[in-house]
Motif scaffolding. Sequence first.
Motif, PDB file in Angstrom:
ATOM      1  N   ARG A  64      -5.167   6.422   0.459  1.00  0.00           N
ATOM      2  CA  ARG A  64      -4.640   5.079   0.711  1.00  0.00           C
ATOM      3  C   ARG A  64      -4.945   4.141  -0.464  1.00  0.00           C
ATOM      4  N   GLY A  87       0.703   5.645   1.448  1.00  0.00           N
ATOM      5  CA  GLY A  87       0.027   6.720   2.151  1.00  0.00           C
ATOM      6  C   GLY A  87       0.420   8.023   1.481  1.00  0.00           C
ATOM      7  N   PHE A 113       0.832  -1.197   0.000  1.00  0.00           N
ATOM      8  CA  PHE A 113       0.000   0.000   0.000  1.00  0.00           C
ATOM      9  C   PHE A 113       0.867   1.249   0.000  1.00  0.00           C
ATOM     10  N   TYR A 139      -6.010  12.438   3.175  1.00  0.00           N
ATOM     11  CA  TYR A 139      -5.032  11.346   3.166  1.00  0.00           C
ATOM     12  C   TYR A 139      -5.553  10.315   2.176  1.00  0.00           C
TER      13      TYR A 139
END
Length: 305
Positions: free
Chosen positions: A96, A37, A35, A94
Amino acid sequence: MKEQGKIWMNGKLVAYKNAKVHVLTHALHYSTAIFEGIRCYNTPRGPMIFRLPEHVERLFKSAKMYSMKMPYSKKEISDGIIKTVNANKLKECYIRPIAYYGHGVMGLTPTPNKVEVAIACWEWNTGESSAGKIHGARCKVSSWLRIDSRSQPMQAKAASNYANAALARVEALRDGYDEAIMLNYHGKVSEGSAENIFIVNKGEISTPPLNAGILDGITRDSVIKIARQEGLVITEREIDREDLYIADEVFMTGTAAEVKSVSEIDNVTIGDGKVGDITRKLQHAFYEASRGKDERFSEWFTPVQ
């Protein structure tokens, strides 16, 4: 997080409440996921995603290190990220993106299963009044060692790596601290549970090298570039635990943390216990750069609209 928002799943925007995976999803059982961020900031030129190409590039490098064949191109993922931010009508958030082995064959070997990709975003409080910004964070050196590349690829931002980090973070919080600092198998300083670490001595900045078992943080790279533009001396070198205690300043960097001051480690006061001059300078410089107010770093932004 807005429950009425949208999440990008395998090429389509779906309602927040419908963004579901099966309980037998491979990644849930075996941590077979990678992943990123990423932050979107509201700049004078409108909402901009900070260092999007670098984040997408790292996502694909993580996938390659884990022999995960991405079902979408870098452009498709980048476009999906922009589309998701726009669909949620967020000026700052944010982001993701996550790629994971989905539901299919159960068992340790993930490759028979389809790789699925999702992108979510939500509002993020920058935490100007939290530990590390107005006053320094209290940290402890964790009893858990940071795993390194002899165990699994630490340059990958993989879900499995964060089980190790979570152990350190929970231990630190349980013991009354704000954050953990992890050592590697050689007893050298590696990083925080979710941040890279820097120390300052006599005006010179040092940070552990990539072979200390750290993630090649994009905020870390940004701060190094900003520091050098500001005429500061910064080097990558091995750092001992004792170096932390006698440092004039200690600070951490990360996508969520940005630039976070450390005032205490293992009950030892760092410097005079206040946010140091260089840390304060870099906090301000990173804030200006990440919000699009420093034209020297204008190439770091991707417009949302």
